[in-house]
Design an enzyme around this catalytic site. Structure first.
Site, PDB file in Angstrom:
ATOM      1  N   PHE A 164      43.673 -17.831  51.145  1.00 42.91           N
ATOM      2  CA  PHE A 164      44.239 -18.562  49.972  1.00 42.91           C
ATOM      3  C   PHE A 164      44.823 -17.624  49.142  1.00 42.91           C
ATOM      4  O   PHE A 164      45.823 -17.661  48.354  1.00 42.91           O
ATOM      5  CB  PHE A 164      43.401 -19.279  49.250  1.00 42.91           C
ATOM      6  CG  PHE A 164      42.496 -18.826  48.021  1.00 42.91           C
ATOM      7  CD1 PHE A 164      43.041 -18.536  46.920  1.00 42.91           C
ATOM      8  CD2 PHE A 164      40.993 -18.474  48.413  1.00 42.91           C
ATOM      9  CE1 PHE A 164      42.576 -17.623  45.930  1.00 42.91           C
ATOM     10  CE2 PHE A 164      40.451 -17.953  47.473  1.00 42.91           C
ATOM     11  CZ  PHE A 164      41.153 -17.587  46.218  1.00 42.91           C
ATOM     12  N   CYS A 296      41.410  -8.951  47.481  1.00 43.57           N
ATOM     13  CA  CYS A 296      40.331  -8.502  48.378  1.00 43.57           C
ATOM     14  C   CYS A 296      40.310  -6.816  47.913  1.00 43.57           C
ATOM     15  O   CYS A 296      39.171  -6.201  48.340  1.00 43.57           O
ATOM     16  CB  CYS A 296      40.596  -8.560  49.852  1.00 43.57           C
ATOM     17  SG  CYS A 296      41.995  -7.886  50.186  1.00 43.57           S
TER      18      CYS A 296
HETATM   19  P1  NAD Z   1      37.765 -18.211  53.495  1.00 42.23           P
HETATM   20  O1  NAD Z   1      36.948 -17.462  54.565  1.00 42.23           O
HETATM   21  O2  NAD Z   1      37.132 -19.260  52.781  1.00 42.23           O
HETATM   22  O3  NAD Z   1      38.820 -19.053  54.265  1.00 42.23           O
HETATM   23  C1  NAD Z   1      39.613 -18.340  55.155  1.00 42.23           C
HETATM   24  C2  NAD Z   1      40.291 -19.162  56.211  1.00 42.23           C
HETATM   25  O4  NAD Z   1      39.233 -19.552  56.907  1.00 42.23           O
HETATM   26  C3  NAD Z   1      41.195 -20.096  55.755  1.00 42.23           C
HETATM   27  O5  NAD Z   1      42.187 -20.501  56.578  1.00 42.23           O
HETATM   28  C4  NAD Z   1      40.198 -21.603  56.127  1.00 42.23           C
HETATM   29  O6  NAD Z   1      40.842 -22.592  56.014  1.00 42.23           O
HETATM   30  C5  NAD Z   1      39.317 -21.010  57.103  1.00 42.23           C
HETATM   31  N1  NAD Z   1      37.788 -21.485  56.966  1.00 42.23           N
HETATM   32  C6  NAD Z   1      37.247 -21.744  55.791  1.00 42.23           C
HETATM   33  N2  NAD Z   1      35.816 -21.966  56.122  1.00 42.23           N
HETATM   34  C7  NAD Z   1      35.921 -22.137  57.367  1.00 42.23           C
HETATM   35  C8  NAD Z   1      34.914 -22.513  58.339  1.00 42.23           C
HETATM   36  N3  NAD Z   1      33.666 -23.041  58.066  1.00 42.23           N
HETATM   37  N4  NAD Z   1      35.059 -22.302  59.760  1.00 42.23           N
HETATM   38  C9  NAD Z   1      36.097 -22.045  60.154  1.00 42.23           C
HETATM   39  N5  NAD Z   1      37.451 -21.910  59.419  1.00 42.23           N
HETATM   40  C10 NAD Z   1      37.011 -21.701  58.046  1.00 42.23           C
HETATM   41  O7  NAD Z   1      38.505 -17.140  52.329  1.00 42.23           O
HETATM   42  P2  NAD Z   1      39.385 -17.748  51.290  1.00 42.23           P
HETATM   43  O8  NAD Z   1      38.565 -18.281  49.990  1.00 42.23           O
HETATM   44  O9  NAD Z   1      40.483 -18.616  51.563  1.00 42.23           O
HETATM   45  O10 NAD Z   1      40.004 -16.191  50.850  1.00 42.23           O
HETATM   46  C11 NAD Z   1      39.158 -15.537  49.823  1.00 42.23           C
HETATM   47  C12 NAD Z   1      38.277 -14.553  50.919  1.00 42.23           C
HETATM   48  O11 NAD Z   1      39.008 -13.640  51.650  1.00 42.23           O
HETATM   49  C13 NAD Z   1      37.450 -13.649  49.973  1.00 42.23           C
HETATM   50  O12 NAD Z   1      36.321 -13.162  50.518  1.00 42.23           O
HETATM   51  C14 NAD Z   1      38.388 -12.150  49.989  1.00 42.23           C
HETATM   52  O13 NAD Z   1      37.534 -10.994  49.866  1.00 42.23           O
HETATM   53  C15 NAD Z   1      38.815 -12.386  51.374  1.00 42.23           C
HETATM   54  N6  NAD Z   1      39.987 -11.583  51.754  1.00 42.23           N
HETATM   55  C16 NAD Z   1      39.774 -10.274  52.202  1.00 42.23           C
HETATM   56  C17 NAD Z   1      40.946  -9.575  52.713  1.00 42.23           C
HETATM   57  C18 NAD Z   1      40.695  -8.340  53.310  1.00 42.23           C
HETATM   58  O14 NAD Z   1      41.785  -7.654  53.793  1.00 42.23           O
HETATM   59  N7  NAD Z   1      39.500  -8.049  54.007  1.00 42.23           N
HETATM   60  C19 NAD Z   1      42.113  -9.986  52.247  1.00 42.23           C
HETATM   61  C20 NAD Z   1      42.358 -11.073  51.376  1.00 42.23           C
HETATM   62  C21 NAD Z   1      41.202 -11.890  51.290  1.00 42.23           C
END
Ligand code: NAD
Length: 512
Positions: A164, A296
């Site tokens: 997100f 992140c």
């Molecule tokens: P999230 O892991 O909740 O969701 C990411 C994606 O996975 C979304 O598209 C979501 O629909 C999907 N998803 C969520 N739960 C799922 C499940 N149980 N099974 C399958 N798919 C699922 O992450 P978020 O809250 O959207 O984003 C924030 C997180 O992303 C933070 O932990 C942040 O550090 C990380 N992030 C990392 C980077 C990086 O480059 N390392 C960059 C941006 C964000």
């Protein structure tokens, strides 16, 4: 093109704009009967709803991508490049509209949203150089009369699953290189802020990208699992939290796919006693509270070494009242709301837990008037001092406007702390000592290192990726490693002998 923002949805149901899929070059309304809410975080109201795809709807998007692949991969590099340039120019021309969608659904303030789009555009620009990036290698006369060369070919259908917090930039990290390399793409954006994906799809189509090369399925776990199970999806790029990254990597690779899965972070900024304290405080505040800490690469831990701690904490604390919290519609706002109420409350819950465990709450974001009075998901800037590694707040990725200070006696203790942390996304050191900085760069266990730079997000011609639990897989995202991820090597050994010069030889082929 006008009214694009309005064209991100095809129907208004019960007064709510419905965000749909984009399959085969057009908007497709969901038929699964499942929807998710999309909030305006600044008002706290549900503003839209998003279709949540079924397995069949994902199948339709993958089928569209698979159908488009053979023609797209056969399209000349010069034509693909021309389209990439047009995509770059159209996204550039629509920065404001894209940024407005990010502010409306994510909550980040306009300057931050425009910054996100700008970093995304850099990835499009990198992909415009694809003729150079796809050049293979050629060894003439590897053996007598034999030449050997390597070419890189696209994989087929690649999928991207995105978080997100960067609804425009992270998809661009992925699809720019993927499609420039000749793959077709299915994007599954975050269901929390899905509209930017559809605006980008519109722009790609307007740029002349053939139907089916870029598709969007809106959805949740059902859609993600369908992608991970689909035999025609050859590669999956993921960015999100660590538990889901691990799941995506394990499931995707078990199903024979190439996977790069970037996870969460706990980014430490080490401040040595010789650092310029004012500069370090400016950097810590900017990097910790920008985008309400929902980055992140946000600095979430300041590691104060030796006697710098008291002055540093005071300097950081003195800057916090100057941060203007408010909705993106407010021109003076520097920090917007968090993405959802649940997330805001979870972030705030760490403050009490950490103080119960012995930390000192120097600034409490719940004291901000918008926390108590507004319907939006606001939280002011919080600062926790005397945090130790055992505390819950340190053990978890908070992902909000909370900066923790861990005090350590020496440089060695600081490096140990960073290296023992399970995450290894970004880290930074602030010092005037070049030797110490060089030693830090040499021994620190993280994928991206800043020297007097708090958020060292690599430029688009390098690649982005963490170490340890911040990345599952081998290849970093975008840049040269992105090109490697979205292509596979083929090595050709060739000779053109004159007729009549061959003979049977059962020996193992030698080169000498
Ligand atoms: P999230 O892991 O909740 O969701 C990411 C994606 O996975 C979304 O598209 C979501 O629909 C999907 N998803 C969520 N739960 C799922 C499940 N149980 N099974 C399958 N798919 C699922 O992450 P978020 O809250 O959207 O984003 C924030 C997180 O992303 C933070 O932990 C942040 O550090 C990380 N992030 C990392 C980077 C990086 O480059 N390392 C960059 C941006 C964000």
């Amino acid at each position: 093109m006008t009214g694009l923002a309005e064209r991100t949805h095809s129907s208004d149901i019960a007064g709510l704009a419905s965000i749909n899929h984009w399959i085969g070059g057009r908007l497709v309304e969901g038929v699964s009967g499942r929807y998710g809410p999309v909030y305006d975080p600044a008002t706290g109201r549900q503003a839209k709803r998003v279709d949540l795809a079924s397995v069949d709807e994902v199948g339709a998007a993958v089928a569209a991508a698979a159908d488009a692949f053979s023609e797209w991969r056969a399209t000349s590099i010069s034509r693909r490049t021309e389209i990439m340039f047009r995509i770059r120019n159209l996204v550039d021309a629509h920065r404001q509209e894209l940024a407005a969608l990010l502010t409306a659904e994510h909550g980040k303030v306009p300057s931050d949203a425009l910054g996100e789009v700008a970093r995304g555009v850099e990835n499009l620009e990198f992909a415009c150089g694809i003729p150079h990036l796809l050049k293979g290698g050629y060894s003439e006369q590897a053996s007598t009369g034999v030449d050997v060369y390597q070419i890189r070919q696209p994989l087929g259908v690649a999928a991207g699953i995105t978080p997100f917090n960067f609804p425009a930039m992270v998809p661009m990290w992925m699809f720019a290189n993927a499609i420039a390399c000749g793959n077709t793409f299915v994007l599954k954006p975050s269901e929390k802020d899905p509209s930017a994906s559809i605006l980008m799809a519109q722009l790609l189509a307007e740029a002349g990208l053939p139907d089916g090369v870029f598709n969007v399925v809106q959805g949740d776990k059902v859609a993600v699992d369908a992608i991970l199970e689909h035999p025609q999806v050859k590669a999956v790029s993921f960015v999100g939290s660590t538990p889901i990254a691990r799941y995506i990597y394990e499931t995707g690779t078990r199903n024979g796919k190439r996977v790069q899965a970037l996870g969460g972070a706990k980014n430490h900024m080490v401040v040595l006693p010789d650092a310029d304290v004012e500069m370090a405080a400016d950097a810590a505040v900017s990097a910790a509270y920008g985008s309400a800490g929902e980055r992140c690469m946000a600095v979430s831990v300041v590691v104060a070494v030796g006697d710098v701690a008291d002055t540093l904490v005071e300097a950081i604390g003195a800057r916090l009242p100057g941060i203007t919290v408010g909705p993106g519609s407010e021109p003076s706002a520097q920090m917007g709301p968090l993405v959802t109420r649940e997330h805001r409350d979870k972030v705030a819950s760490y403050l009490d837990r950490s103080t119960e465990q012995g930390a000192e709450l120097v600034a409490d974001g719940r004291d901000h008037e918008l926390y108590a009075e507004a319907d939006g998901f606001f939280l002011g800037a919080s600062l926790l001092d005397h945090v130790t590694p055992e505390m819950d707040s340190y053990q978890n990725e908070i992902f909000g406007p909370v900066l923790e200070v861990v005090r350590v006696p020496t440089y060695d203790a600081a490096v140990r702390l960073v290296n023992e942390n399970p995450y290894g996304n970004g880290t930074a050191i602030f010092t005037r000592d070049g030797g110490a900085a060089r030693q830090f760069q040499f021994e620190v266990q993280a994928g991206m290192v800043g020297i007097n730079v708090p958020i060292p997000v690599p430029v688009a011609y390098y690649s982005f990726g963490g170490w340890k639990q911040s990345l599952f897989g081998d290849l970093h995202m975008y840049g040269p490693e992105g090109v490697q991820f979205y292509t596979r090597a083929k090595v050709v050994t060739s000779r053109w002998p004159d007729p009549g010069t061959s003979r049977v030889d059962l020996g193992f082929p030698r080169t000498r």
